[in-house]
Design a protein around this motif. Structure first.
Motif, PDB file in Angstrom:
ATOM      1  N   ASP A  82      54.674   8.037  48.572  1.00  0.00           N
ATOM      2  CA  ASP A  82      54.090   8.955  47.582  1.00  0.00           C
ATOM      3  C   ASP A  82      53.424  10.150  48.252  1.00  0.00           C
ATOM      4  O   ASP A  82      53.431  11.259  47.704  1.00  0.00           O
ATOM      5  CB  ASP A  82      53.067   8.217  46.724  1.00  0.00           C
ATOM      6  CG  ASP A  82      53.710   7.145  45.858  1.00  0.00           C
ATOM      7  OD1 ASP A  82      54.906   7.279  45.537  1.00  0.00           O
ATOM      8  OD2 ASP A  82      53.010   6.166  45.532  1.00  0.00           O
ATOM      9  N   ARG A  85      55.534  13.686  49.642  1.00  0.00           N
ATOM     10  CA  ARG A  85      56.841  13.871  49.030  1.00  0.00           C
ATOM     11  C   ARG A  85      56.862  15.159  48.225  1.00  0.00           C
ATOM     12  O   ARG A  85      55.923  15.473  47.492  1.00  0.00           O
ATOM     13  CB  ARG A  85      57.153  12.686  48.112  1.00  0.00           C
ATOM     14  CG  ARG A  85      58.557  12.723  47.527  1.00  0.00           C
ATOM     15  CD  ARG A  85      58.833  11.490  46.682  1.00  0.00           C
ATOM     16  NE  ARG A  85      58.092  11.479  45.431  1.00  0.00           N
ATOM     17  CZ  ARG A  85      57.335  10.474  45.019  1.00  0.00           C
ATOM     18  NH1 ARG A  85      57.187   9.397  45.765  1.00  0.00           N
ATOM     19  NH2 ARG A  85      56.697  10.553  43.874  1.00  0.00           N
ATOM     20  N   SER A  86      57.935  15.910  48.366  1.00  0.00           N
ATOM     21  CA  SER A  86      58.057  17.170  47.645  1.00  0.00           C
ATOM     22  C   SER A  86      58.045  16.930  46.145  1.00  0.00           C
ATOM     23  O   SER A  86      58.692  16.004  45.644  1.00  0.00           O
ATOM     24  CB  SER A  86      59.351  17.879  48.048  1.00  0.00           C
ATOM     25  OG  SER A  86      59.598  18.974  47.186  1.00  0.00           O
ATOM     26  N   ALA A  87      57.334  17.793  45.430  1.00  0.00           N
ATOM     27  CA  ALA A  87      57.304  17.687  43.966  1.00  0.00           C
ATOM     28  C   ALA A  87      58.629  18.103  43.356  1.00  0.00           C
ATOM     29  O   ALA A  87      58.882  17.856  42.169  1.00  0.00           O
ATOM     30  CB  ALA A  87      56.177  18.557  43.412  1.00  0.00           C
TER      31      ALA A  87
END
Length: 376
Positions: A82, A85-87
């Protein structure tokens, strides 16, 4: 389209699933409009890690003894997954057993159901974790990739799911598996004391499911002159319950006609595959059987069982035996030694069969599955 791929398994020495993931990632790089983010267990990267060798971690044996260790490690991995991590991630692909939690679309790869058929091949703590998590993962996934139609069919029956939830994406053989001249083989083969087409080969983790005991007994039944001319080379690291092979393996090694090479670098395996008189792969259960395809792509005849997914891979190019047929295995080995015309037919049939598979095809099917999953 941005895809998150769980690449933690690449921390381990590369066996079946590790090779699958490494080759798939490389092939997916060529798919248009697709970007990959790889989770390595501790963070995120866009590049593949170097392959680990055996002994990479002292933690795994401890996990089998510490109560709750698998759950604790998974909790920590989820937090790291989590974090950072890229949105912009559109979809998460889990290539091994069960996915981490992700709010967006998820695709998983289900390679086999070994834990159902042969639970004794798994450490008890790991088996409990698989049983607890896999059903949840299957329900979480919008689409389930399998390596073969065989696994798709048995997973549909077991989980009670419709065929529309499954996509069959057959594997390929890496570029290093191809026919090689005797001259190009000499250096590697001489380091192991063999000559081109002068030995039989077994490749795979040393565990009961691979049925190595049958191979050891069959090779021991060959006439002494043939055992001397065509030794048996065994490539692979010890697996769970591999100690069940200890007595037979010790006897075979003492004979001098069987050589246990352990885990070898990929290029050495490719040379040994191309130089063998035949690959013997009498596994009892496989979701695909990647060494069979790699041998055929190398121009090496294969001996295998007509079980699980393996006929999908070998087609009519395989020399099939029953898993308990000691006499039948001996006969096939002797024929591959003595009947050059048959050996050549098997070689050519295997090369043609191998052309039906590629990592490029696997990547195309996988990329289309991503698109389907995103469409909902």
């Amino acid at each position: 389209m941005q895809i998150a791929l769980n690449a933690r398994i690449l921390q381990a020495p590369r066996t079946g699933i590790g090779h699958y993931l490494a080759e798939l990632v490389s092939a997916l790089r060529h798919e248009p409009d697709l970007e990959l983010s790889l989770f390595h267990g501790w963070g995120w990267s866009s590049s593949l890690p170097a392959a680990a060798m055996p002994g990479y971690s002292r933690l795994t044996p401890l996990l089998r003894q510490i109560p709750g260790a698998y759950q604790a490690r998974r909790w920590l991995e989820q937090r790291r997954f989590d974090r950072g991590r890229s949105a912009a991630i559109d979809l998460y692909h889990e290539p091994s057993l069960w996915p981490l939690a992700f709010k967006g679309p998820t695709v998983i790869t289900l390679h086999d159901l070994t834990h159902l058929h042969y639970p004794s091949t798994q450490p008890a703590a790991r088996l409990r974790e698989i049983e607890r998590r896999l059903g949840q993962g299957v329900q979480q996934a919008r689409l389930i990739l399998t390596d073969s139609q065989f696994v798709a069919d048995e997973a549909q029956r077991y989980f009670g799911l419709g065929p529309e939830r499954f996509v069959v994406a057959p594997l390929g053989a890496a570029a290093r598996f191809h026919p090689r001249s005797n001259e190009s083989l000499q250096q590697v083969l001489q380091s192991h004391g063999v000559q081109p087409q002068g030995y039989f080969l077994c490749v795979g983790t040393l565990e009961p499911r691979k049925n190595l005991a049958l191979v050891l007994r069959a090779h021991a039944e060959l006439p002494q002159a043939l055992r001397q001319r065509f030794p048996l080379l065994v490539v692979g690291m010890a697996g769970w319950k591999g100690e069940q092979l200890a007595d037979e393996l010790h006897t075979a090694l003492a004979s001098g006609h069987v050589r246990l090479l352990g885990y070898l670098p990929d290029e050495q395996v490719a040379h040994l595959m191309a130089g063998a008189r035949g690959l013997i792969f009498p596994s009892i259960y496989e979701g695909f059987g990647l060494p069979v395809l790699e041998a055929m792509a190398s121009g090496t005849p294969v001996i295998l069982t007509r079980r699980s997914a393996m006929p999908e891979v070998a087609g009519t190019a395989g020399n099939y035996i029953e898993p308990e047929d000691l006499h039948g295995l001996c006969e096939v080995m002797i024929r591959l030694i003595n009947d050059q015309a048959h050996w050549q037919v098997c070689r050519e049939a295997g090369l043609q069969q191998a052309k039906l598979f590629s990592w490029e095809r696997c990547a195309r099917v996988t990329a289309r599955a991503y698109c389907r999953a995103l469409e909902g």
